[in-house]
Design an enzyme around this catalytic site. Structure first.
Site, short mmCIF file in Angstrom:
data_model
loop_
_atom_site.label_atom_id
_atom_site.label_comp_id
_atom_site.label_asym_id
_atom_site.label_seq_id
_atom_site.Cartn_x
_atom_site.Cartn_y
_atom_site.Cartn_z
N TYR A 1 0.54 -1.42 0.08
CA TYR A 1 0.48 -0.39 0.10
C TYR A 1 0.40 1.18 -0.08
CZ TYR A 1 -3.80 -3.41 1.11
OH TYR A 1 -4.16 -4.62 0.86
N HIS B 1 -4.36 6.59 -0.54
CA HIS B 1 -5.12 6.06 0.84
C HIS B 1 -3.83 6.18 2.19
CE1 HIS B 1 -8.59 5.32 2.95
NE2 HIS B 1 -8.36 4.62 3.37
N PHE C 1 -3.40 -1.00 9.19
CA PHE C 1 -4.47 -0.78 9.02
C PHE C 1 -5.18 0.51 9.07
CE2 PHE C 1 -2.48 -4.37 7.48
CZ PHE C 1 -2.41 -4.62 6.54
N ASN D 1 -12.93 5.51 6.98
CA ASN D 1 -12.95 4.88 7.82
C ASN D 1 -12.11 4.50 8.89
OD1 ASN D 1 -15.75 3.37 7.34
ND2 ASN D 1 -14.27 2.12 5.64
#
EC number: 3.1.1.29
Length: 181
Positions: free
Chosen positions: A14, A19, A60, A106
């Site tokens: 990632y 993000h 995460f 989130n």
């Protein structure tokens, strides 16, 4: 003490995704003055210099609040600043605010659930295209990558100013509404 949190997802998979722009800005802010004070109890990479903490949660995105709460409970900072991506802002736009809703993010929702929403936020626009989950977990386009260094440099200037100032002054001086693309 001030805690600055950059949101993102751990692992190299990632590393260069939209993000992770919060992680990228933490890396840009971190210099050789910072000492690594990471510990498994903090569930993140934590760096300290004087009265400043930089945090990259390794939980995460959806569990970022666990890391922020652990650091908050231990260090009890007077001020928390969270840097995160924002789908609802054009790529390269930057906004500053205190409190408010998660806006569907989130990572922010996780933090709000565990410590409340009385903290400052640096929202960096990544734009929106197609499926939101796939988009935020996708890498920047070649065209976006051309502007990434300047966005991170601008963000670094804004956060360094925010450390010394208040959110309203920084918002007036550094807000970018239109983005770069």
């Amino acid at each position: 003490m001030t805690l600055i949190v950059g949101l993102g997802n751990p692992t190299s998979k990632y590393e260069n995704t939209r993000h992770n722009i919060g992680f990228m800005l933490i890396d840009a802010l971190k210099n050789s003055n910072f000492t690594d004070v990471s510990s498994s109890k903090f569930q993140g990479e934590l760096f300290k210099y004087s009265n400043l903490l930089l945090l990259k949660p390794t939980t995460f995105m959806n569990l970022s609040g666990n890391s922020v709460k652990a650091v908050n409970d231990f260090y009890k900072p007077e001020r928390i600043i969270v840097i995160h991506d924002d789908l609802d802002l054009p790529f390269g736009a930057m906004k500053f605010k205190k409190g408010g809703s998660s806006g569907g993010h989130n990572g922010i929702r996780s933090i709000d659930t565990l410590i409340g929403n009385d903290y400052e936020r640096v929202r960096i626009g990544i734009g929106r295209s197609g499926n939101a989950a796939n988009f935020v977990l996708g890498e920047f386009s070649p065209e976006e990558k051309e502007h990434l260094a300047e966005i991170l440099e601008y963000g670094t200037q804004a956060v360094n100013e925010l450390i010394k100032s208040d959110i309203e002054s920084v918002a007036q001086k550094f807000t970018i509404k239109k983005g770069v693309l």
